[in-house]
Design a protein around this motif. Structure first.
Motif, PDB file in Angstrom:
ATOM      1  N   ASP A  33      10.863   9.954 -18.312  1.00  0.00           N
ATOM      2  CA  ASP A  33      11.993   9.733 -17.809  1.00  0.00           C
ATOM      3  C   ASP A  33      13.386  10.469 -18.299  1.00  0.00           C
ATOM      4  N   LYS A  34      13.998   9.681 -19.247  1.00  0.00           N
ATOM      5  CA  LYS A  34      14.536   9.812 -20.258  1.00  0.00           C
ATOM      6  C   LYS A  34      14.545  11.260 -21.064  1.00  0.00           C
ATOM      7  N   MET A  35      13.664  12.076 -20.826  1.00  0.00           N
ATOM      8  CA  MET A  35      13.603  13.428 -21.504  1.00  0.00           C
ATOM      9  C   MET A  35      14.102  14.389 -20.961  1.00  0.00           C
ATOM     10  N   ASP A  36      14.604  14.387 -19.649  1.00  0.00           N
ATOM     11  CA  ASP A  36      14.703  15.841 -18.426  1.00  0.00           C
ATOM     12  C   ASP A  36      13.211  16.674 -18.666  1.00  0.00           C
ATOM     13  N   LEU A  37      12.450  16.255 -18.389  1.00  0.00           N
ATOM     14  CA  LEU A  37      11.748  17.167 -18.565  1.00  0.00           C
ATOM     15  C   LEU A  37      11.342  17.948 -16.676  1.00  0.00           C
ATOM     16  N   GLU A  38      10.572  18.740 -16.630  1.00  0.00           N
ATOM     17  CA  GLU A  38      10.310  19.559 -15.395  1.00  0.00           C
ATOM     18  C   GLU A  38       9.237  18.667 -15.497  1.00  0.00           C
ATOM     19  N   GLN A  96       0.922  -1.596   0.499  1.00  0.00           N
ATOM     20  CA  GLN A  96      -0.277   0.456  -0.161  1.00  0.00           C
ATOM     21  C   GLN A  96       0.606   1.115   0.054  1.00  0.00           C
ATOM     22  N   LEU A  97       2.575   0.969   0.177  1.00  0.00           N
ATOM     23  CA  LEU A  97       3.229   2.209  -0.057  1.00  0.00           C
ATOM     24  C   LEU A  97       2.689   2.676  -1.235  1.00  0.00           C
ATOM     25  N   LEU A  98       2.625   4.946  -1.026  1.00  0.00           N
ATOM     26  CA  LEU A  98       1.996   5.561  -2.096  1.00  0.00           C
ATOM     27  C   LEU A  98       2.686   5.601  -3.318  1.00  0.00           C
ATOM     28  N   GLN A  99       3.884   5.570  -2.676  1.00  0.00           N
ATOM     29  CA  GLN A  99       5.309   5.898  -4.274  1.00  0.00           C
ATOM     30  C   GLN A  99       5.696   4.401  -4.707  1.00  0.00           C
ATOM     31  N   HIS A 100       5.176   3.553  -4.467  1.00  0.00           N
ATOM     32  CA  HIS A 100       4.944   2.555  -5.333  1.00  0.00           C
ATOM     33  C   HIS A 100       4.822   3.038  -6.548  1.00  0.00           C
ATOM     34  N   TYR A 101       4.983   2.009  -7.755  1.00  0.00           N
ATOM     35  CA  TYR A 101       5.195   2.234  -9.215  1.00  0.00           C
ATOM     36  C   TYR A 101       5.750   3.738  -9.865  1.00  0.00           C
ATOM     37  N   ALA A 102       6.202   4.587  -9.536  1.00  0.00           N
ATOM     38  CA  ALA A 102       5.945   5.942  -9.532  1.00  0.00           C
ATOM     39  C   ALA A 102       7.682   6.241 -10.544  1.00  0.00           C
ATOM     40  N   PRO A 103       7.489   6.624 -11.767  1.00  0.00           N
ATOM     41  CA  PRO A 103       8.571   7.520 -12.661  1.00  0.00           C
ATOM     42  C   PRO A 103       9.187   8.067 -11.961  1.00  0.00           C
ATOM     43  N   THR A 104      10.763   8.554 -11.970  1.00  0.00           N
ATOM     44  CA  THR A 104      11.556   9.747 -11.739  1.00  0.00           C
ATOM     45  C   THR A 104      10.392  11.336 -11.453  1.00  0.00           C
ATOM     46  N   VAL A 105      10.189  11.590 -12.953  1.00  0.00           N
ATOM     47  CA  VAL A 105      10.072  13.371 -13.226  1.00  0.00           C
ATOM     48  C   VAL A 105       8.405  13.584 -12.605  1.00  0.00           C
ATOM     49  N   ARG A 106       8.381  14.819 -12.822  1.00  0.00           N
ATOM     50  CA  ARG A 106       6.939  15.486 -11.772  1.00  0.00           C
ATOM     51  C   ARG A 106       5.654  15.095 -12.501  1.00  0.00           C
ATOM     52  N   PHE A 107       4.965  14.407 -12.191  1.00  0.00           N
ATOM     53  CA  PHE A 107       3.288  14.495 -12.895  1.00  0.00           C
ATOM     54  C   PHE A 107       2.285  14.854 -12.395  1.00  0.00           C
ATOM     55  N   LEU A 108       1.996  15.259 -13.033  1.00  0.00           N
ATOM     56  CA  LEU A 108       0.480  16.618 -12.367  1.00  0.00           C
ATOM     57  C   LEU A 108      -0.573  16.215 -13.485  1.00  0.00           C
ATOM     58  N   TRP A 162       2.181  26.638 -22.963  1.00  0.00           N
ATOM     59  CA  TRP A 162       3.407  25.237 -23.369  1.00  0.00           C
ATOM     60  C   TRP A 162       4.724  25.207 -22.666  1.00  0.00           C
ATOM     61  N   ASN A 163       5.345  25.272 -21.911  1.00  0.00           N
ATOM     62  CA  ASN A 163       7.278  25.343 -22.215  1.00  0.00           C
ATOM     63  C   ASN A 163       7.219  24.299 -22.180  1.00  0.00           C
ATOM     64  N   HIS A 164       8.636  24.143 -23.450  1.00  0.00           N
ATOM     65  CA  HIS A 164       9.736  23.180 -23.899  1.00  0.00           C
ATOM     66  C   HIS A 164       9.814  22.153 -22.902  1.00  0.00           C
ATOM     67  N   ASN A 165      10.332  22.104 -21.373  1.00  0.00           N
ATOM     68  CA  ASN A 165      10.430  21.608 -20.823  1.00  0.00           C
ATOM     69  C   ASN A 165       9.230  20.660 -19.605  1.00  0.00           C
TER      70      ASN A 165
END
Ligand code: TXA
Ligand code: MG
Length: 322
Positions: free
Chosen positions: A291-296, A220-232, A243-246
């Motif tokens: 995650d490979k794209m270095d996005l904000e 039940q850990l909330l952050q299981h299955y999470a990518p590195t880049v921030r998702f909103l 839209w920003n390029h990043n």
């Protein structure tokens, strides 16, 4: 260590027989498998995954007879669900016999039982005389791998063999069901929908808890299955027309006209037609690509709240919580 990749069940078997850890394909995601009866082999899984030993492993079986050999007092409704969905993306939490060690189950008196619906893993399970403990084949808390290449990217040099069964058909982990007085409780949404479970056992209830960091609530850990880049969620964007390029965008369904400002490689869609099953298959690979794209950050669109859409939204919510 040299990591080999291939579709040879005999090669996988010979590593497993020696107590080594092998990555295996399933219909949901790739698993990191070892002899469930060999504590040294099981400890290697925790080490390779960098997984705390308080988070129990599920065990993979080839048929019902083998499941009954290692479990006790199986609830009637568990038998009904097993009959309806095995082999398939459903894990049943059942009381265990002592032959399954406490290391596998992190001291719990229950064991997660699964029968995967993939010809290579089922063939492998039938060729050996022990069940396979196997968590998803990703480093702890990261998203699960859905291709052999995903496994290689993260575990090259750490396992001797990756059994390559192609891209996973379902793309999300199995649905986990525990029993309380014979009533099925869904602990993790996954490849079998709640509607499908309720067709067999109408009393089935959802009991998903998202806890930030607790060893007492396995899975039940909330952050299981999470990518590195921030998702909103896309709704949280202040100015939806700029839209920003990043910034990336993950649409559930490909829009007919895409905003021109977006560099096309920053836009990904889970499904061309808005099909939840197709979307589930693509979710983790799209997260890995971002995650490979270095996005904000990546703005995502929620899936419809039906069928596998609920499991997709569960993973998006976890990605958001990071
Ligand atoms: O689709 C799947 O289930 C994949 C494939 C490889 O079979 N496996 C998988 O394993 O997702 P893993 O370890 O990544 O996730 C299993 C979850 C864990 O979060 C664990 O905490 C929970 O199942 N779990 C295992 N045994 C349990 C138990 N006895 N009681 C409650 N939760 C349990
Ligand atoms: Mg996992």
């Amino acid at each position: 260590m040299n990591t080999l990749k291939g579709s040879d069940i005999h090669a996988a078997k010979s590593f497993l027989d020696k107590g080594e850890v092998v990555a295996i394909p399933t219909e949901t995601v790739y698993g990191l498998a070892a002899n469930a009866l060999d504590e040294t082999a099981v400890s290697s899984i925790f080490r390779i995954k960098d997984r705390p030993t308080y988070d129990p492993l599920i065990v993979h079986f080839c048929d019902m007879e083998q499941v009954l050999q290692y479990t006790l007092d199986v609830p009637e409704n568990a038998l009904l669900l097993a009959r309806a969905f095995w082999p398939g993306p459903l894990t049943l939490i059942l009381p265990k016999k002592n032959t399954i060690s406490d290391l596998v189950t992190s001291g719990q008196k229950t064991v997660g039982c699964r029968m995967p619906d993939h010809p290579l893993s089922l063939g492998l399970l039938k060729s050996i005389d022990y069940p396979l403990a196997a968590p998803s084949a990703n480093p702890f808390k990261y998203v699960s791998p859905t291709t052999a290449e995903h496994v290689i990217t993260q575990l090259e040099g750490k396992v001797p063999y990756v059994l390559d069964g192609g891209p996973c058909r379902v793309g999300l982990e199995s649905t986990i069901v525990a029993f309380n007085n014979d009533i099925p409780h869904v602990l993790r949404l996954g490849g079998i929908t709640i509607e499908a479970l309720q067709e067999i056992v109408p009393e089935t209830i959802l009991r998903i808890q998202h806890v930030p960091n607790s060893p007492v609530a396995p899975g039940q850990l909330l952050q299981h299955y999470a990518p590195t880049v921030r998702f909103l969620p896309i709704q949280t964007k202040n100015n939806p027309t700029e839209w920003n390029h990043n910034e990336g965008v993950l649409y559930f369904k490909c829009p007919e006209s895409l905003p021109e400002e977006l560099n096309s490689k920053h836009i990904k869609c889970l499904s061309q037609t808005g099909d939840v099953n197709e979307a589930a298959t693509h979710l983790y690979s799209k997260m890995r690509e971002f995650d490979k794209m270095d996005l904000e950050c990546v703005y995502f669109e929620w899936a419809p709240k039906e069928g596998l859409g609920l499991a997709i939204n569960d993973r998006l919510e976890r990605a958001q919580s990071k």
